[in-house]
Design a protein around this motif. Structure first.
Motif, short mmCIF file in Angstrom:
data_model
loop_
_atom_site.label_atom_id
_atom_site.label_comp_id
_atom_site.label_asym_id
_atom_site.label_seq_id
_atom_site.Cartn_x
_atom_site.Cartn_y
_atom_site.Cartn_z
N ALA A 20 -12.17 3.22 -4.81
CA ALA A 20 -11.85 4.00 -3.50
C ALA A 20 -11.15 5.29 -3.92
CB ALA A 20 -10.90 2.88 -2.60
N MET A 21 -10.18 5.12 -5.09
CA MET A 21 -9.55 6.49 -5.60
C MET A 21 -10.38 7.51 -5.86
SD MET A 21 -6.45 4.67 -7.49
CE MET A 21 -5.68 6.53 -7.76
N LEU A 124 -13.83 1.99 3.24
CA LEU A 124 -14.57 0.63 3.20
C LEU A 124 -14.17 0.05 1.90
CD1 LEU A 124 -18.04 1.39 4.80
CD2 LEU A 124 -16.23 0.22 5.67
N LEU A 125 -14.25 0.70 0.83
CA LEU A 125 -13.76 0.22 -0.44
C LEU A 125 -12.37 -0.28 -0.40
CD1 LEU A 125 -15.56 2.85 -2.77
CD2 LEU A 125 -16.24 0.45 -2.36
N HIS A 126 -11.60 0.85 0.32
CA HIS A 126 -10.08 0.42 0.47
C HIS A 126 -9.79 -0.74 1.08
CE1 HIS A 126 -5.93 2.81 0.95
NE2 HIS A 126 -5.90 1.34 0.68
N ALA A 129 -10.80 -3.75 -0.93
CA ALA A 129 -9.78 -4.10 -2.05
C ALA A 129 -8.46 -4.80 -1.22
CB ALA A 129 -9.27 -2.86 -2.63
N VAL A 130 -8.13 -4.59 -0.22
CA VAL A 130 -6.85 -5.05 0.69
C VAL A 130 -7.40 -6.44 0.86
CG1 VAL A 130 -5.41 -5.11 2.42
CG2 VAL A 130 -5.91 -3.11 1.23
N ALA A 131 -8.64 -6.88 1.52
CA ALA A 131 -9.11 -8.08 1.89
C ALA A 131 -9.29 -8.86 0.63
CB ALA A 131 -10.47 -8.02 2.92
N THR A 150 -0.73 -0.01 -0.60
CA THR A 150 -2.05 0.20 -0.49
C THR A 150 -2.50 -0.31 1.18
OG1 THR A 150 -2.30 -2.54 -0.91
CG2 THR A 150 -2.60 -0.59 -2.89
N ALA A 151 -1.94 -1.09 1.59
CA ALA A 151 -2.23 -1.27 3.10
C ALA A 151 -1.81 -0.15 4.00
CB ALA A 151 -1.77 -2.85 3.64
N PHE A 152 -0.82 0.39 3.65
CA PHE A 152 -0.08 1.16 4.37
C PHE A 152 -1.06 2.60 4.54
CE2 PHE A 152 2.02 5.54 4.54
CZ PHE A 152 2.79 5.32 5.70
N SER A 153 -1.54 3.09 3.28
CA SER A 153 -2.37 4.34 3.31
C SER A 153 -3.90 3.88 3.83
CB SER A 153 -2.59 4.56 1.65
OG SER A 153 -3.13 3.59 0.86
N MET A 154 -4.38 2.51 3.71
CA MET A 154 -5.48 2.07 4.29
C MET A 154 -5.13 2.34 5.91
SD MET A 154 -7.29 -1.61 4.63
CE MET A 154 -6.10 -2.16 5.95
#
Length: 363
Positions: A20-21, A124-126, A129-131, A150-154
Motif C-alpha cells: 500500500a505504501m 484496497l491494499l491498506h 492489510a488491516v483486515a 494504520t487503521a487511522f490513516s485507512m
C-alpha cells in the motif's frame, strides 16, 4: 513478546502495508503531477477573476449638494452630476475554484483521474492489510499504537473516497492527505511496530469494538477538517493580497490557484467538524461506561481521559463561536487546528510521555 496467532497471515498483513505504501507513493506523484501540470479552473485564473469582479461591482451613486441660483423673483435649483463611488473591499465569496475543487467547474483532468484510481487501489491494499491483521490476531486491529495508526490513516483515506463517491469535488485534498498518510505509515512500520497480540483483561470487552473504532473514525474525520482549515489559512491570505492589489509570488500563485475559494474551504471544514462532534461526544461517553466496567469508576482524570475532554472542549468552543459569536474565517480555523492538535496529544503524547491506565498498547 507474544507472537501472532497466525504468523503467516500476520506477515501477509505486513507485506500488504508495504505494498500500500508503494502505491501511495505513486499516488503522491500523480497528485503532484496534477498540481504542476493540470489545467486550472475553466472560469479563469483567480487574479483575473478578482479583477473582473472589481469591474463588475455594483456602483453606488451619491448625489452631490445641489446648487441654488436666484434670478429675479424666482429660485432655480440645479443639481450637480452624481458622484459614482466603488466599494473598496471586493467580495471574495465567488472566487472560482481550482480543478476538482468544491463548487468547481472541472470534473478533473487526466492526472487527477489517475491519482484517484491509484488512491482506490492503495486503499484496497491498506484495508486488506488491516483486515488480515485482525484475522491473524483474532481481535480488533487497534490494540496498540501501530495498529491504531494504520487503521487511522485507512479511515482518513476512506473518508476522502467517500466524499468523492458522493460527488463532492474534493480532489484538492488528495495531495496533502496522501502525503501525511505516507508519513503516518512510515512512522508506524519503523517506530511504532509491535508484535504484541495479547490484550490485558480490561480490553476484553464489547466496548473494544465500539469505543476504539469510534475514536479512530472521529480522529480521521477531524483530521480532514483540520487539513481544510490549514489550507484555508493559506488561501485566505492569498485572496486578501489579491483584493488589496498585491501580486503574490509565482510559486504561491501556481499552488494556491488550484485550491477552492476560502469560503468553500471554511464551509467544508465546518460541516465535517459539526457532523463529527456528536460522535466524539458519544465516544467519550462510551469510554466512561467501559471504564466503569473495567476499573469500577466512570471518570478518574487519567491523562487519556483528561485530554479526550480537552479535545471535546476545543471543538465545543469552535462550534459555539460559529453558532453564537458569529465567528468565521481565520479565528475559527485556528480553533479547528487547536482541536486536532489536542487529539494528537491525546494519542501520541499521552501514550509516550505519560503514565496512564490507557498505556496498555505499548509503542
Amino acid at each position: 513478546m507474544t507472537l501472532a496467532a497466525n504468523e503467516g497471515l500476520a506477515d501477509t498483513s505486513n507485506l500488504l502495508v508495504y505494498s500500500a505504501m508503494v502505491v501511495y507513493a505513486l499516488t503522491f506523484l500523480a497528485y503532484t503531477a496534477e498540481w504542476v501540470f493540470g489545467s486550472r479552473s475553466k472560469v479563469a485564473r483567480t487574479a483575473a477573476a478578482l479583477t473582473a469582479e472589481r469591474a463588475a461591482e455594483p456602483q453606488a451613486a451619491v448625489p452631490a449638494p445641489a446648487i441654488t441660483v436666484r434670478k429675479g423673483g424666482s429660485t432655480t435649483v440645479l443639481e450637480r452630476p452624481r458622484i459614482i463611488t466603488r466599494s473598496a473591499n471586493p467580495s471574495r465569496d465567488h472566487v472560482p475554484d481550482g480543478p476538482g475543487a468544491a463548487n468547481g467547474d472541472e470534473q478533473g483532468d487526466t492526472y487527477g483521474r489517475i491519482a484517484v484510481s491509484l488512491t482506490v487501489l492503495a486503499f484496497l491494499l491498506h484495508f486488506a492489510a488491516v483486515a488480515a491483521r485482525a484475522i491473524a490476531l483474532g481481535r480488533g486491529p487497534w490494540g496498540n499504537m501501530y495498529e491504531f495508526s494504520t487503521a487511522f490513516s485507512m479511515v482518513a483515506v476512506a473518508g476522502f473516497l467517500g466524499f468523492l463517491a458522493a460527488r463532492k469535488n474534493v480532489r484538492w485534498i488528495g495531495l496533502p492527505l496522501i502525503t501525511t498518510v505516507l508519513l503516518d505509515l512510515g512512522l508506524a512500520v519503523t517506530v511504532l511496530y509491535n508484535d504484541q497480540t495479547q490484550l490485558v483483561p480490561a480490553l476484553d470487552s464489547i466496548w473494544m469494538w465500539i469505543h476504539v473504532p469510534l475514536a479512530i473514525i472521529c480522529g480521521a474525520l477531524f483530521y480532514l477538517g483540520a487539513l481544510s482549515a490549514v489550507l484555508y489559512l493559506f488561501r485566505d491570505r492569498y485572496e486578501a493580497k489579491l483584493a488589496a492589489g498585491e501580486k503574490p509570488g509565482a510559486l504561491a500563485t501556481s499552488i494556491l490557484e488550484r485550491l477552492p475559494s476560502s469560503v468553500s474551504l471554511d464551509r467544508f471544514g465546518y460541516r465535517i467538524n459539526a457532523a463529527v462532534f456528536p460522535l466524539w461526544t458519544f465516544t467519550i461517553v462510551a469510554g466512561a461506561i467501559w471504564a466503569q466496567t473495567a476499573w469500577g469508576r466512570y471518570w478518574g482524570w487519567d491523562p487519556k481521559e483528561t485530554w479526550a475532554f480537552i479535545t471535546w472542549v476545543a471543538y465545543a468552543c469552535y462550534l459555539h463561536a460559529r453558532a453564537t459569536a458569529g465567528w468565521k474565517g481565520r479565528r475559527t480555523a485556528y480553533l479547528a487546528i487547536i482541536g486536532f492538535v489536542c487529539f494528537l496529544v491525546n494519542y501520541y503524547g499521552v501514550n509516550i510521555f505519560f503514565n496512564s491506565l490507557h498505556g496498555y498498547g505499548g509503542v
